[in-house]
Design a protein around this motif. Structure first.
Motif, PDB file in Angstrom:
ATOM      1  N   ALA A  97       0.834  -1.214   0.000  1.00 25.13           N
ATOM      2  CA  ALA A  97       0.000   0.000   0.000  1.00 25.13           C
ATOM      3  C   ALA A  97       0.864   1.257   0.000  1.00 25.13           C
ATOM      4  O   ALA A  97       1.771   1.406   0.811  1.00 25.13           O
ATOM      5  CB  ALA A  97      -0.920  -0.010   1.215  1.00 25.13           C
ATOM      6  N   LEU A  98       0.555   2.152  -0.920  1.00 26.23           N
ATOM      7  CA  LEU A  98       1.254   3.433  -1.049  1.00 26.23           C
ATOM      8  C   LEU A  98       0.249   4.528  -0.720  1.00 26.23           C
ATOM      9  O   LEU A  98      -0.797   4.618  -1.357  1.00 26.23           O
ATOM     10  CB  LEU A  98       1.752   3.583  -2.489  1.00 26.23           C
ATOM     11  N   ILE A  99       0.595   5.335   0.266  1.00 28.09           N
ATOM     12  CA  ILE A  99      -0.337   6.360   0.738  1.00 28.09           C
ATOM     13  C   ILE A  99       0.204   7.740   0.404  1.00 28.09           C
ATOM     14  O   ILE A  99       1.345   8.056   0.713  1.00 28.09           O
ATOM     15  CB  ILE A  99      -0.559   6.232   2.263  1.00 28.09           C
ATOM     16  N   SER A 100      -0.622   8.548  -0.254  1.00 31.92           N
ATOM     17  CA  SER A 100      -0.275   9.940  -0.537  1.00 31.92           C
ATOM     18  C   SER A 100      -1.141  10.824   0.336  1.00 31.92           C
ATOM     19  O   SER A 100      -2.368  10.747   0.251  1.00 31.92           O
ATOM     20  CB  SER A 100      -0.560  10.277  -2.007  1.00 31.92           C
ATOM     21  N   ASP A 101      -0.519  11.629   1.166  1.00 33.38           N
ATOM     22  CA  ASP A 101      -1.320  12.592   1.915  1.00 33.38           C
ATOM     23  C   ASP A 101      -0.647  13.964   1.837  1.00 33.38           C
ATOM     24  O   ASP A 101       0.238  14.166   0.998  1.00 33.38           O
ATOM     25  CB  ASP A 101      -1.547  12.114   3.357  1.00 33.38           C
ATOM     26  N   ALA A 102      -1.088  14.877   2.662  1.00 34.10           N
ATOM     27  CA  ALA A 102      -0.587  16.242   2.520  1.00 34.10           C
ATOM     28  C   ALA A 102       0.906  16.352   2.846  1.00 34.10           C
ATOM     29  O   ALA A 102       1.558  17.335   2.479  1.00 34.10           O
ATOM     30  CB  ALA A 102      -1.401  17.184   3.422  1.00 34.10           C
ATOM     31  N   GLN A 103       1.465  15.331   3.533  1.00 31.61           N
ATOM     32  CA  GLN A 103       2.876  15.394   3.930  1.00 31.61           C
ATOM     33  C   GLN A 103       3.807  14.780   2.885  1.00 31.61           C
ATOM     34  O   GLN A 103       4.964  15.174   2.787  1.00 31.61           O
ATOM     35  CB  GLN A 103       3.094  14.647   5.253  1.00 31.61           C
ATOM     36  N   GLY A 104       3.353  13.789   2.170  1.00 27.89           N
ATOM     37  CA  GLY A 104       4.231  13.118   1.218  1.00 27.89           C
ATOM     38  C   GLY A 104       3.607  11.831   0.745  1.00 27.89           C
ATOM     39  O   GLY A 104       2.424  11.572   0.978  1.00 27.89           O
ATOM     40  N   VAL A 105       4.423  11.040   0.097  1.00 25.65           N
ATOM     41  CA  VAL A 105       3.981   9.743  -0.413  1.00 25.65           C
ATOM     42  C   VAL A 105       4.762   8.689   0.367  1.00 25.65           C
ATOM     43  O   VAL A 105       5.983   8.748   0.421  1.00 25.65           O
ATOM     44  CB  VAL A 105       4.265   9.625  -1.919  1.00 25.65           C
ATOM     45  N   ARG A 106       4.053   7.736   0.977  1.00 27.86           N
ATOM     46  CA  ARG A 106       4.754   6.867   1.914  1.00 27.86           C
ATOM     47  C   ARG A 106       4.205   5.448   1.884  1.00 27.86           C
ATOM     48  O   ARG A 106       3.090   5.212   1.435  1.00 27.86           O
ATOM     49  CB  ARG A 106       4.626   7.403   3.340  1.00 27.86           C
ATOM     50  N   ARG A 107       5.010   4.520   2.375  1.00 29.68           N
ATOM     51  CA  ARG A 107       4.547   3.168   2.588  1.00 29.68           C
ATOM     52  C   ARG A 107       5.052   2.683   3.932  1.00 29.68           C
ATOM     53  O   ARG A 107       5.922   3.307   4.544  1.00 29.68           O
ATOM     54  CB  ARG A 107       5.002   2.235   1.461  1.00 29.68           C
ATOM     55  N   ASP A 108       4.512   1.553   4.383  1.00 29.64           N
ATOM     56  CA  ASP A 108       4.932   0.985   5.659  1.00 29.64           C
ATOM     57  C   ASP A 108       6.372   0.492   5.586  1.00 29.64           C
ATOM     58  O   ASP A 108       6.928   0.285   4.501  1.00 29.64           O
ATOM     59  CB  ASP A 108       4.010  -0.184   6.039  1.00 29.64           C
ATOM     60  N   LEU A 109       6.960   0.267   6.731  1.00 29.65           N
ATOM     61  CA  LEU A 109       8.340  -0.209   6.813  1.00 29.65           C
ATOM     62  C   LEU A 109       8.471  -1.621   6.243  1.00 29.65           C
ATOM     63  O   LEU A 109       7.515  -2.390   6.250  1.00 29.65           O
ATOM     64  CB  LEU A 109       8.790  -0.208   8.275  1.00 29.65           C
ATOM     65  N   PRO A 110       9.677  -1.976   5.781  1.00 26.05           N
ATOM     66  CA  PRO A 110       9.916  -3.365   5.363  1.00 26.05           C
ATOM     67  C   PRO A 110       9.873  -4.298   6.572  1.00 26.05           C
ATOM     68  O   PRO A 110       9.790  -3.850   7.719  1.00 26.05           O
ATOM     69  CB  PRO A 110      11.321  -3.318   4.760  1.00 26.05           C
ATOM     70  N   TYR A 111       9.936  -5.588   6.299  1.00 27.25           N
ATOM     71  CA  TYR A 111       9.949  -6.570   7.392  1.00 27.25           C
ATOM     72  C   TYR A 111      11.053  -6.222   8.385  1.00 27.25           C
ATOM     73  O   TYR A 111      12.132  -5.776   8.015  1.00 27.25           O
ATOM     74  CB  TYR A 111      10.180  -7.971   6.840  1.00 27.25           C
ATOM     75  N   TYR A 112      10.783  -6.478   9.655  1.00 28.76           N
ATOM     76  CA  TYR A 112      11.691  -6.025  10.699  1.00 28.76           C
ATOM     77  C   TYR A 112      12.979  -6.835  10.791  1.00 28.76           C
ATOM     78  O   TYR A 112      14.049  -6.289  11.014  1.00 28.76           O
ATOM     79  CB  TYR A 112      10.986  -6.045  12.053  1.00 28.76           C
ATOM     80  N   PHE A 113      12.881  -8.175  10.635  1.00 27.26           N
ATOM     81  CA  PHE A 113      14.100  -8.955  10.832  1.00 27.26           C
ATOM     82  C   PHE A 113      14.012 -10.277  10.064  1.00 27.26           C
ATOM     83  O   PHE A 113      13.085 -10.492   9.291  1.00 27.26           O
ATOM     84  CB  PHE A 113      14.350  -9.170  12.312  1.00 27.26           C
ATOM     85  N   PHE A 114      14.947 -11.164  10.328  1.00 23.48           N
ATOM     86  CA  PHE A 114      15.157 -12.300   9.435  1.00 23.48           C
ATOM     87  C   PHE A 114      14.032 -13.337   9.450  1.00 23.48           C
ATOM     88  O   PHE A 114      13.777 -13.966   8.430  1.00 23.48           O
ATOM     89  CB  PHE A 114      16.516 -12.958   9.690  1.00 23.48           C
TER      90      PHE A 114
END
Lengths: 341, 341, 341, 341
Positions: free
Chosen positions: C262-279
């Motif tokens: 999911a790619l979210i565009s809002d008034a601050q910028g265009v962003r997505r969630d972080l990648p997987y945290y660890f192995f």
């Protein structure tokens, strides 16, 4: 080859864009004179771009044999009349969209152009954008096979003032008209029928003014392909201008344009800066390109890339869209006649 | 806590997906028995997953007090009847979509479930996909403000055999039904009216069979938000499953899923491998997730995430879509009654 | 074909990953028994996965003729000894990386394996990741021509506790060892010389413990290709695991893996969630894949994809890296002998 | 404010870029005169841009009191001498990179500039690229915390002719010099030590000419941050110009620039067109931006964004890199003195 002398009629916002491009960015053209109902505005613009002639009466420029062509950037309601006068004066005409808001006016103007044999190009600049050119090329080259679907996303960053909304002719004539042109351009085909859902979701004041600010238009091409256009008067993240095409051999989509490509990952997420805010940043280059094509059409006799007919059809579509919304039913384009929208 | 004994009814393609998940991937559940009209198919599946009981008569399983719940994966035309029987036998029911192709059948089944007080969950697995869950979360959390638009792209890689098309109930009941569910899920709202353009653009044989293979459905929610769904039975690049949401505070879109993220730049261009080909690869994880939710609903009394009502409404939408296409006009959902689609 | 009985030695974190995979996700293998110095831990794990045999003395499992192979997940300092014992007992061995921290120990173990003729596979699981497999395939298939450069980005989300750092053998043996294997795997070539710059930039306590937390290793392959590996013990945005390859015919790069697209565009910028945290999230599937390959090697006599030699060379590289850092000069791999790092 | 009269010295490829920008794209500046050792080349360029004065002897322009500043685009070996003469004549100087290939020459020129008190700016145009500006801003604003790593990818599409390679001063002075400047710019820090691996992997003829075409440079900043630069004289997919930064608070990376954003999915894969081919397309806008900054520095007394010192340090780094390659060891920048590379 001698450069073409172009007279700019109308030194407002879009007129100044053309003035800047005609001053050095369009080979073969010279910004020769400027007219504006405000003589002062004409003077200011002339000074900025080192133009010798600035007048408040455009008729003086139509009478000047040194003027080969005009760039018509006055208010929409004057376009049709000035096109007629300029054609009769033998001037080539680059006219900002739309030609007019009624088919009667448009047809009178186009008849005059035809009779005079001058060159007329309509200012649908987005056709000259690198993304949409590439999309059209993919269709022409068969990269996605036979076209079955086109989806256009077209959202402005923020609604215009209500005062403007009231005289704009409505969303379809003012904003969607660009997308009506784009969808014909991308498809290389004509629309037969369309259906609209629309509402004032962004600002009730727009609804109170008798207009809508959110619209989805579905349409069917002669080929059977189905198009959709979605408009909003407000996208908080900036100008949203994308297309998706789908065909028997594949699909193509374009992205918004961004001031930079930097991608930042921090503890909150992965992000980039917003896309360009509005049309001057996003479509800047296309405004120069369309005028280059106009100059080439005059000098080399190449076909005009956006004809008077191309200026007329989107108005028919806008009128059909308004009727579909009013009557809550699909409307065929051949229901729309000069005698009434 | 003792695991729930689940009997699988129907060991076809989707039945086998559930069999695999119920064998080790769903905590708290045990694949206890398998029934299939082909006793041989039941046997084969039972052997593969180490299940002791395999029968050709599902009624024997409904009569078995060790069976706590059934996973109903038989052909659609048997769903409503078996739901009724299973409910009367006091079994919880996980039922593949759609419940049935007529509202009469659906309503009889739902009435039986209600009377018996058993748990019924419908297999709209896509709600459990990570992308669409994230999209729904963004709506719920207000990340994109008040929802104004949803656009769903849903294309299969290749059309099914014509023999299947003939008995499928048509594109809207067979394929769009997933998207009708998805659009309700994403919006958290009900649809009032819809309008369809559709055609057999992919394969004339589909048209000859009385169905369409390409469709665009436009619809209006009670909130005023406007939705569009686009379907095609063929996307040469693979399974195309994306959504775009737009609201007063921003927009969200999801991408297709890919087997790897390798991006290759060579002298011809910049490219990556195709997305996953079809639903088993693309939605594999969601099939396990939905059953986990079903088991949790039974064991912990949490609400069923996809209710019988959620199974009924998409059928209403499909019937409305078929009527819109037939009558070439927008159709309100409240025009669709049990007495006829 | 009868399934292979595998005994798990070591029921810690990585042991439990293998236990889960061996319980249903690896065709042809059965988790037969579990040993852990803590008999209680062995019991708990056995119970969770329905394994009948749980002991605190692994030697009992080596003596059990029903055991065909072991999965060696005990602490690193015990690997070499247990490999030797298992080989002498005729068991096939899947051994977590690294084999040992000294070449002497490794060579003793490899000699025992060779003498016994059993199958040994080292647990460099990342080779089985879909992204890196695709990268290797591109090299093999000539998609990017003759390889000239490999760049590996490998960053953990957060440093381990200082207590772990002290016994880890240092960054090169503990963390870079995976990247040393990866770079050999991707290149299909051996390294001749390497040079290191490294420091404790993340946490001075790591420096005080005699280790580094940030390193860049540059190395030259026999082919002349140049490699770089960059490591950090902390990336605030999560696990950063990417490669870039460049050759005479093009380039390839891979991206991190994300829980959703999911790619979210809002008034601050265009962003997505972080990648997987660890192995565990990022490489989950690769742990199952490597064991599938191990089972196939035993059952079908296919070559082991990660040999004992593949387990030895990265240790040589780690020792060379440590020397380069200490002596601030490029170090050739043939300077590293068994008699000392 | 009166525009600054700028004399262009050298009407070759890069000179023409500046001529075009100085003709209308740089407010406050006027292209006043052009000199080239080929008087004919000077004439041609003058004609194209409507410049009145064209000479073959640049000294005449230094003697012209109407000339306020020069744009020095002659061959590198003449830069230092002409800087000295221009400074003594009281002209401000915009000088293409590098100032010279020896520190002696550079220091003589810088001394003359200092003595004369004129403004000198070096033509490291990439600092003015939108991507790299954004990257620098992220460092300055703390968006990625304390900087720990910079990785620069810098590859040309195709090697220059061998005749050029022979007189280029070598890869480090000719090509890497831009990256040496960029890495200092991004870090806002000075380099202490560097180490090089390099080879002629692209074309043995480049090796035979005593140069390399593939290089990786690792370097350590005073802050402890570690930098890497990778260069190739050939990337078959076009100009590859990217950076990755990593710090305690996050990471940033930039992408190549593309002529359009169209993404095409077909039966073979998902692809887009190649990035821009080379520097004129990729960095076009930055050449105008740097001259705007030069004009502003003169007119408004703002600091010069790329000083003479900024022109000197990358030459020191290039000399250190050459020594590291020759002597196969890390080299400290303070080993490099005027008396020898």
């Amino acid at each position: 080859m001698e450069p073409i002398n172009i007279a700019l009629l109308g030194a407002g916002r879009i007129g100044q864009v053309h003035a800047a491009n005609l001053s050095g960015r369009v080979a073969g053209a010279r910004l020769y004179a400027i007219a504006d109902v405000s003589g002062e505005a004409a003077q200011r613009c002339a000074q900025q771009y080192g133009v010798a002639i600035a007048v408040d009466d455009y008729q003086r420029l139509l009478a000047d044999p040194q003027v080969h062509a005009i760039a018509l950037c006055t208010s929409t309601d004057t376009h049709a009349r000035i096109i007629t006068e300029a054609a009769q004066a033998g001037k080539h005409i680059f006219c900002e969209k739309p030609i007019a808001q009624t088919l009667e006016s448009i047809d009178l103007a186009l008849t005059a152009v035809e009779a005079a044999g001058v060159t007329l190009q309509i200012g649908f600049n987005r056709r000259f954008d690198a993304n949409f050119r590439r999309a059209r090329a993919a269709v022409v080259n068969g990269e996605i096979g036979r076209l079955e679907r086109i989806h256009i996303i077209s959202r402005d960053p923020a609604p215009p003032p209500i005062s403007y909304v009231r005289v704009s002719g409505g969303l379809f004539l003012d904003m969607t008209i660009h997308d009506f042109d784009m969808i014909r351009f991308l498809a290389g085909d004509e629309v037969e029928e369309l259906f609209v859902m629309a509402d004032a979701l962004v600002d009730p004041a727009i609804g109170a003014a008798g207009d809508v600010d959110t619209a989805v238009i579905m349409l069917r091409f002669k080929s059977g392909a189905i198009g959709t256009i979605e408009n909003s008067r407000r996208a908080v993240y900036g100008y949203d201008q994308r297309v998706e095409l789908f065909g028997s051999g594949g699909a193509l989509r374009t992205e918004n344009q961004y001031p930079n490509s930097a991608l930042i990952s921090d503890a909150q997420g992965v992000r980039r800066d917003l896309p360009y805010y509005f049309f001057l940043e996003r479509y800047g280059e296309s405004f120069a390109e369309e005028v280059r094509a106009f100059v080439m059409a005059i000098q080399q006799g190449t076909p005009v890339p956006v004809t008077g007919w191309d200026g007329r059809v989107p108005v028919v579509m806008a009128l059909a869209a308004a009727r579909s919304l009013r009557e809550r039913r699909p409307v065929r384009l051949d229901e729309i006649h000069s005698s009434g929208g």
